[in-house]
Motif scaffolding. Structure first.
Motif, PDB file in Angstrom:
ATOM      1  N   GLN A  88      64.683  53.354   9.657  1.00 21.89           N
ATOM      2  CA  GLN A  88      65.079  53.384   8.201  1.00 21.89           C
ATOM      3  C   GLN A  88      66.511  53.562   7.863  1.00 21.89           C
ATOM      4  N   ILE A  89      67.456  54.244   8.789  1.00 23.59           N
ATOM      5  CA  ILE A  89      68.750  54.402   8.705  1.00 23.59           C
ATOM      6  C   ILE A  89      69.197  52.987   9.038  1.00 23.59           C
ATOM      7  N   VAL A  90      68.778  52.409  10.004  1.00 27.94           N
ATOM      8  CA  VAL A  90      69.353  51.020  10.300  1.00 27.94           C
ATOM      9  C   VAL A  90      69.143  49.912   9.204  1.00 27.94           C
ATOM     10  N   ASP A  91      67.830  50.183   8.813  1.00 29.77           N
ATOM     11  CA  ASP A  91      67.630  49.075   7.649  1.00 29.77           C
ATOM     12  C   ASP A  91      68.514  49.334   6.587  1.00 29.77           C
ATOM     13  N   GLU A  92      68.662  50.775   6.115  1.00 31.10           N
ATOM     14  CA  GLU A  92      69.524  50.659   5.215  1.00 31.10           C
ATOM     15  C   GLU A  92      71.023  50.255   5.119  1.00 31.10           C
ATOM     16  N   THR A  93      71.687  50.617   6.438  1.00 30.30           N
ATOM     17  CA  THR A  93      72.850  50.489   6.594  1.00 30.30           C
ATOM     18  C   THR A  93      73.445  48.988   6.840  1.00 30.30           C
ATOM     19  N   ILE A  94      72.369  47.977   7.154  1.00 29.21           N
ATOM     20  CA  ILE A  94      72.549  46.650   7.566  1.00 29.21           C
ATOM     21  C   ILE A  94      72.717  46.087   6.277  1.00 29.21           C
ATOM     22  N   GLN A  95      71.970  46.471   5.152  1.00 25.87           N
ATOM     23  CA  GLN A  95      72.282  45.935   3.796  1.00 25.87           C
ATOM     24  C   GLN A  95      73.605  46.181   3.236  1.00 25.87           C
ATOM     25  N   ARG A  96      74.369  47.225   3.980  1.00 25.96           N
ATOM     26  CA  ARG A  96      75.496  47.177   3.158  1.00 25.96           C
ATOM     27  C   ARG A  96      76.686  46.659   4.226  1.00 25.96           C
ATOM     28  N   MET A 122      64.210  48.379  19.853  1.00 22.20           N
ATOM     29  CA  MET A 122      63.698  48.300  18.465  1.00 22.20           C
ATOM     30  C   MET A 122      64.763  47.595  17.575  1.00 22.20           C
ATOM     31  N   ILE A 123      65.725  48.117  17.708  1.00 27.53           N
ATOM     32  CA  ILE A 123      66.975  47.638  16.817  1.00 27.53           C
ATOM     33  C   ILE A 123      67.333  46.173  16.969  1.00 27.53           C
ATOM     34  N   LYS A 124      67.609  45.835  18.453  1.00 28.34           N
ATOM     35  CA  LYS A 124      67.862  44.257  18.616  1.00 28.34           C
ATOM     36  C   LYS A 124      66.606  43.511  18.571  1.00 28.34           C
ATOM     37  N   ASP A 125      65.589  43.722  18.395  1.00 22.64           N
ATOM     38  CA  ASP A 125      64.495  42.902  18.133  1.00 22.64           C
ATOM     39  C   ASP A 125      64.472  42.789  16.657  1.00 22.64           C
ATOM     40  N   LYS A 126      64.745  43.565  15.848  1.00 22.11           N
ATOM     41  CA  LYS A 126      64.951  43.353  14.519  1.00 22.11           C
ATOM     42  C   LYS A 126      66.177  42.617  14.039  1.00 22.11           C
ATOM     43  N   TYR A 127      67.148  43.216  14.202  1.00 20.09           N
ATOM     44  CA  TYR A 127      68.665  42.811  13.975  1.00 20.09           C
ATOM     45  C   TYR A 127      69.295  42.355  15.346  1.00 20.09           C
ATOM     46  N   PRO A 128      68.999  41.080  16.000  1.00 15.64           N
ATOM     47  CA  PRO A 128      69.948  40.624  17.010  1.00 15.64           C
ATOM     48  C   PRO A 128      71.219  40.596  16.993  1.00 15.64           C
ATOM     49  N   GLN A 129      71.752  40.559  15.737  1.00 15.81           N
ATOM     50  CA  GLN A 129      73.103  40.192  15.444  1.00 15.81           C
ATOM     51  C   GLN A 129      73.884  41.319  15.451  1.00 15.81           C
ATOM     52  N   LEU A 130      73.241  42.683  15.455  1.00 13.94           N
ATOM     53  CA  LEU A 130      73.680  43.970  15.272  1.00 13.94           C
ATOM     54  C   LEU A 130      74.426  44.412  16.516  1.00 13.94           C
ATOM     55  N   HIS A 131      75.578  44.907  16.752  1.00 18.28           N
ATOM     56  CA  HIS A 131      76.112  45.281  17.962  1.00 18.28           C
ATOM     57  C   HIS A 131      75.614  46.700  18.171  1.00 18.28           C
ATOM     58  N   VAL A 132      75.059  47.078  19.192  1.00 23.50           N
ATOM     59  CA  VAL A 132      74.739  48.261  19.374  1.00 23.50           C
ATOM     60  C   VAL A 132      75.543  49.018  20.652  1.00 23.50           C
ATOM     61  N   LYS A 133      76.367  49.977  20.126  1.00 28.08           N
ATOM     62  CA  LYS A 133      77.270  50.780  21.102  1.00 28.08           C
ATOM     63  C   LYS A 133      76.469  52.151  21.158  1.00 28.08           C
ATOM     64  N   GLU A 160      68.761  45.849  29.355  1.00 27.93           N
ATOM     65  CA  GLU A 160      67.608  45.289  29.201  1.00 27.93           C
ATOM     66  C   GLU A 160      67.016  45.557  27.815  1.00 27.93           C
ATOM     67  N   TYR A 161      67.273  46.818  27.251  1.00 31.24           N
ATOM     68  CA  TYR A 161      66.824  47.140  26.050  1.00 31.24           C
ATOM     69  C   TYR A 161      68.061  46.901  24.824  1.00 31.24           C
ATOM     70  N   GLY A 162      69.006  46.235  25.242  1.00 34.15           N
ATOM     71  CA  GLY A 162      69.805  45.629  24.015  1.00 34.15           C
ATOM     72  C   GLY A 162      71.304  46.370  24.149  1.00 34.15           C
ATOM     73  N   VAL A 163      71.637  47.448  24.608  1.00 34.27           N
ATOM     74  CA  VAL A 163      72.911  48.185  24.336  1.00 34.27           C
ATOM     75  C   VAL A 163      74.106  47.119  24.941  1.00 34.27           C
ATOM     76  N   ASP A 164      74.873  46.973  23.947  1.00 28.38           N
ATOM     77  CA  ASP A 164      75.948  46.049  24.124  1.00 28.38           C
ATOM     78  C   ASP A 164      77.367  46.534  24.788  1.00 28.38           C
ATOM     79  N   SER A 165      77.733  47.836  24.211  1.00 29.31           N
ATOM     80  CA  SER A 165      78.742  48.430  24.689  1.00 29.31           C
ATOM     81  C   SER A 165      78.541  49.777  24.736  1.00 29.31           C
TER      82      SER A 165
END
Length: 355
Positions: A88-96, A122-133, A160-165
């Motif tokens: 829910q936090i990710v959904d909200e912040t991506i809008q900003r 879960m984050i990368k499946d929904k928002y593949p463009q979002l960088h996960v640190k 495998e699960y989508g951590v970028d850095s």
């Protein structure tokens, strides 16, 4: 001292022995050489990003004496987020317009390793463009202690699960005599460096931190930087060095005063001089305040971190960073300092120059 000044003037690497003498120089001598190095790398650019910090739990099995974030008798408000709450936090912040989520947790022994890792997928499946640190070396070490997961296995799962850095947390001060006093039982300095080396060997990048201003001595800070420099010579995997100013409120260390601004700026300048192989020195505004972080741009730093939106760890210790800051604030502060604001991504690719 003559030899040190000559090497600085000739822009030569400062060897290990001479590095310990850098604190003997006055602030403005250090600033001169640090700023020259900063300007040669970045000119007048000051970097920042649009990021969101998420700290999914403050319930921690480790009892670091410097920490005011984890739930203990000075912080009697334990919390734990479900994956749904995090999303829910990710959904909200991506809008900003957020481009990075920075996820660091305490070491909660009642959580499964799946809770720690599966949120990234879960984050990368929904928002593949979002960088996960995400996942500090301290968290990776905790998963080994708690579940027997080898470092290599956790790193494979992170990728495998989508951590970028990887963030640079958990480094604190590498000297083990200090670590015994401030964070006994947490990841050792040797293993912190080993974990980042393993991450770099996968072709991935990370940051490195140093927590200073508590019970450590100046020589401990130099030793810390030199160890990072040696690993960077080998792997070239560190994006940035982040000297974190320790926050004394609500800790268990008997330290009466915070560092003064001169000592903080000296440490920034020395970091820029010693860490000649790490491109970016971050003046992390959440620990030193925006005004001093801006001053630090003239003393070797070239980065402010990001908008953060919500900050829990440093603010628990007294920093004025709980509600983050706005993108426009960065741009205005940088421009009024006669510098060039540059929005970057998490790996320091330039996204927008506000000339």
């Amino acid at each position: 001292m003559t030899t040190l000044l000559k090497k600085l003037e000739n822009k030569e690497r400062i060897d290990d022995e001479l590095a310990y003498k850098l604190y003997d120089l006055d602030l403005f001598t250090l600033a001169k050489y640090a700023h020259e190095k900063r300007f040669s790398l970045h000119g007048k650019k000051v970097y920042f990003n649009a990021n969101r910090h998420i700290n999914p739990t403050n319930i921690c099995a480790d009892t670091c004496k410097f920490c005011a974030f984890s739930a203990h008798r000075k912080n009697p408000n334990p919390y734990f987020m479900s994956h749904e709450e995090i999303m829910q936090i990710v959904d909200e912040t991506i809008q900003r317009g957020t481009k990075e989520v920075h996820i660091v947790s305490a070491h909660n022994k009642d959580c499964s390793w799946q809770w720690y890792l599966e949120i990234f997928k879960m984050i990368k499946d929904k928002y593949p463009q979002l960088h996960v640190k995400a996942m500090t070396a301290a968290e990776i070490d905790f998963l080994k202690r708690r579940f027997g997961l080898e470092y290599e296995d956790t790193i494979e799962k992170m990728i495998e699960y989508g951590v970028d850095s990887m963030p640079g947390g958990g480094a604190e001060i590498f000297d083990e005599t200090v670590r015994i006093k401030i964070c006994k039982g947490k990841v050792s300095s040797e293993n912190w460096l080993k974990i980042h080396k393993l991450w770099h060997k996968k072709g991935r990048q990370s940051n490195a931190t140093m927590l200073f201003g508590h019970i450590e001595q100046k020589a401990h800070r130099i030793d810390h930087m030199l160890r990072l420099r040696r690993l960077q010579d080998e792997t070239k995997g560190f994006n940035a060095f982040i000297p974190l100013v320790w926050q004394k409120d609500n800790s268990f260390l008997d330290v009466k005063h915070q560092l003064d601004s001169e000592e903080i700026l000296k440490t920034i300048a020395i970091a820029r001089i010693v860490l000649d192989n790490i491109n970016n020195i971050k003046a992390y505004w959440a620990t030193m305040g925006l005004n001093l972080a801006m001053v630090a741009q003239e003393f070797g730093a070239n980065d402010l971190d990001g908008t953060i939106e919500k900050e829990s760890i440093q603010s628990a210790g007294g920093a004025k960073s709980a509600r983050g800051t706005k993108l426009d604030t960065f741009i205005e502060l940088i421009k009024t300092s006669n510098l060039i604001p540059v929005e970057r991504d998490s790996l320091y690719n330039e996204l927008k120059v506000y000339a």
